[in-house]
Motif scaffolding. Structure first.
Motif, mmCIF file in Angstrom:
data_model
loop_
_atom_site.group_PDB
_atom_site.id
_atom_site.type_symbol
_atom_site.label_atom_id
_atom_site.label_comp_id
_atom_site.label_asym_id
_atom_site.label_seq_id
_atom_site.Cartn_x
_atom_site.Cartn_y
_atom_site.Cartn_z
ATOM 1 N N PHE A 39 34.063 18.539 6.379
ATOM 2 C CA PHE A 39 34.104 19.626 7.353
ATOM 3 C C PHE A 39 34.582 19.043 8.678
ATOM 4 O O PHE A 39 34.126 17.985 9.094
ATOM 5 C CB PHE A 39 32.714 20.222 7.568
ATOM 6 C CG PHE A 39 32.276 21.217 6.519
ATOM 7 C CD1 PHE A 39 31.445 22.265 6.869
ATOM 8 C CD2 PHE A 39 32.675 21.112 5.202
ATOM 9 C CE1 PHE A 39 31.028 23.189 5.914
ATOM 10 C CE2 PHE A 39 32.270 22.016 4.244
ATOM 11 C CZ PHE A 39 31.442 23.068 4.604
ATOM 12 N N LYS A 40 35.517 19.745 9.332
ATOM 13 C CA LYS A 40 35.966 19.365 10.672
ATOM 14 C C LYS A 40 35.270 20.298 11.660
ATOM 15 O O LYS A 40 35.378 21.523 11.546
ATOM 16 C CB LYS A 40 37.486 19.489 10.803
ATOM 17 C CG LYS A 40 37.995 19.101 12.185
ATOM 18 C CD LYS A 40 39.511 19.197 12.264
ATOM 19 C CE LYS A 40 39.984 18.842 13.651
ATOM 20 N NZ LYS A 40 41.462 18.960 13.757
ATOM 21 N N CYS A 41 34.543 19.702 12.596
ATOM 22 C CA CYS A 41 33.793 20.466 13.589
ATOM 23 C C CYS A 41 34.336 20.169 14.975
ATOM 24 O O CYS A 41 34.738 19.040 15.256
ATOM 25 C CB CYS A 41 32.313 20.087 13.545
ATOM 26 S SG CYS A 41 31.569 20.274 11.919
ATOM 27 N N GLN A 42 34.328 21.174 15.841
ATOM 28 C CA GLN A 42 34.804 20.960 17.208
ATOM 29 C C GLN A 42 33.803 21.519 18.214
ATOM 30 O O GLN A 42 32.957 22.345 17.874
ATOM 31 C CB GLN A 42 36.167 21.605 17.419
ATOM 32 C CG GLN A 42 36.154 23.115 17.461
ATOM 33 C CD GLN A 42 37.525 23.708 17.710
ATOM 34 O OE1 GLN A 42 38.526 23.011 17.766
ATOM 35 N NE2 GLN A 42 37.587 25.014 17.849
ATOM 36 N N ALA A 43 33.935 21.054 19.453
ATOM 37 C CA ALA A 43 33.096 21.524 20.548
ATOM 38 C C ALA A 43 33.373 23.004 20.809
ATOM 39 O O ALA A 43 34.465 23.504 20.541
ATOM 40 C CB ALA A 43 33.388 20.713 21.809
ATOM 41 N N LEU A 44 32.373 23.682 21.332
ATOM 42 C CA LEU A 44 32.521 25.081 21.728
ATOM 43 C C LEU A 44 33.040 25.170 23.155
ATOM 44 O O LEU A 44 32.775 24.294 23.982
ATOM 45 C CB LEU A 44 31.176 25.806 21.662
ATOM 46 C CG LEU A 44 30.460 25.862 20.321
ATOM 47 C CD1 LEU A 44 29.140 26.611 20.465
ATOM 48 C CD2 LEU A 44 31.322 26.506 19.255
ATOM 49 N N THR A 45 33.747 26.258 23.455
ATOM 50 C CA THR A 45 34.116 26.559 24.832
ATOM 51 C C THR A 45 32.939 27.288 25.485
ATOM 52 O O THR A 45 32.028 27.759 24.791
ATOM 53 C CB THR A 45 35.355 27.466 24.900
ATOM 54 O OG1 THR A 45 35.024 28.743 24.319
ATOM 55 C CG2 THR A 45 36.551 26.838 24.176
ATOM 56 N N MET A 46 32.975 27.428 26.788
ATOM 57 C CA MET A 46 31.913 28.163 27.490
ATOM 58 C C MET A 46 31.873 29.617 27.023
ATOM 59 O O MET A 46 30.797 30.181 26.814
ATOM 60 C CB MET A 46 32.106 28.100 29.003
ATOM 61 C CG MET A 46 31.010 28.802 29.776
ATOM 62 S SD MET A 46 29.345 28.207 29.404
ATOM 63 C CE MET A 46 29.235 26.872 30.561
ATOM 64 N N ASP A 47 33.034 30.243 26.827
ATOM 65 C CA ASP A 47 33.067 31.635 26.352
ATOM 66 C C ASP A 47 32.426 31.763 24.975
ATOM 67 O O ASP A 47 31.662 32.699 24.720
ATOM 68 C CB ASP A 47 34.510 32.152 26.293
ATOM 69 C CG ASP A 47 35.082 32.450 27.666
ATOM 70 O OD1 ASP A 47 34.306 32.575 28.634
ATOM 71 O OD2 ASP A 47 36.319 32.569 27.768
ATOM 72 N N GLU A 48 32.721 30.828 24.076
ATOM 73 C CA GLU A 48 32.129 30.862 22.738
ATOM 74 C C GLU A 48 30.626 30.657 22.817
ATOM 75 O O GLU A 48 29.855 31.355 22.145
ATOM 76 C CB GLU A 48 32.758 29.783 21.854
ATOM 77 C CG GLU A 48 34.203 30.056 21.510
ATOM 78 C CD GLU A 48 34.930 28.870 20.910
ATOM 79 O OE1 GLU A 48 35.979 29.089 20.279
ATOM 80 O OE2 GLU A 48 34.475 27.714 21.074
ATOM 81 N N PHE A 49 30.201 29.720 23.653
ATOM 82 C CA PHE A 49 28.772 29.442 23.835
ATOM 83 C C PHE A 49 28.043 30.691 24.338
ATOM 84 O O PHE A 49 26.995 31.065 23.817
ATOM 85 C CB PHE A 49 28.607 28.265 24.805
ATOM 86 C CG PHE A 49 27.187 27.936 25.127
ATOM 87 C CD1 PHE A 49 26.378 27.282 24.208
ATOM 88 C CD2 PHE A 49 26.650 28.271 26.358
ATOM 89 C CE1 PHE A 49 25.060 26.980 24.510
ATOM 90 C CE2 PHE A 49 25.332 27.966 26.661
ATOM 91 C CZ PHE A 49 24.543 27.318 25.734
#
Length: 140
Positions: A39-49
């Motif tokens: 699985f490739k995981c990435q950081a969230l943006t502030m909007d997504e958070f």
């Protein structure tokens, strides 16, 4: 003497900074598949958070917080932060007999609760919530 922090930040502008990401192998799934399941995981943006926070709470008619679901935060963080495989792909949902990505995770048909928590913790860490993302400097 090196560049100022301001100059360093200017030099990183215009898209030079990318979202942090990590790839992880899910050992249980790899054993079942007979080859690595990554699985490739990435950081969230502030909007997504913020969106995840909003959909994980319910507000009363008076505008007061009635309920906040930590498990929903985890589910929606994993759904947003896992970029490969696409957990929202209709073919994947159909293969596991569910209608929505949320059901895919809630059903434990694909991921177990502990695996969801571990992936959530990694995405949170990538998003700057983990230890080691900052270092306090001592004043001399």
């Amino acid at each position: 003497m090196g560049k100022s922090t301001f100059d360093l930040l200017l030099g990183m502008g215009n898209g030079k900074l990318q979202r942090p990401f990590k790839e992880v192998e899910l050992k249980r799934l790899s054993q079942s598949a007979g080859e690595p399941v990554v699985f490739k995981c990435q950081a969230l943006t502030m909007d997504e958070f913020e969106e995840i926070q909003e959909i994980s709470m319910s507000i009363s008619k008076k505008g007061e917080l009635e309920n906040f679901s930590a498990s929903r935060v985890q589910l929606f963080t994993v759904l947003q932060g896992v970029v490969e495989p696409n957990l929202k792909e209709p073919q994947l949902l159909e293969a596991y007999g569910v209608s929505t990505p949320k059901q895919l995770l809630e059903s434990s048909k694909l991921l177990l609760p502990g695996e969801i928590t571990q992936i959530y913790n990694m995405i949170s860490s990538l998003s700057g919530f983990g230890e080691g993302s900052m270092e306090e400097l001592k004043n001399d």
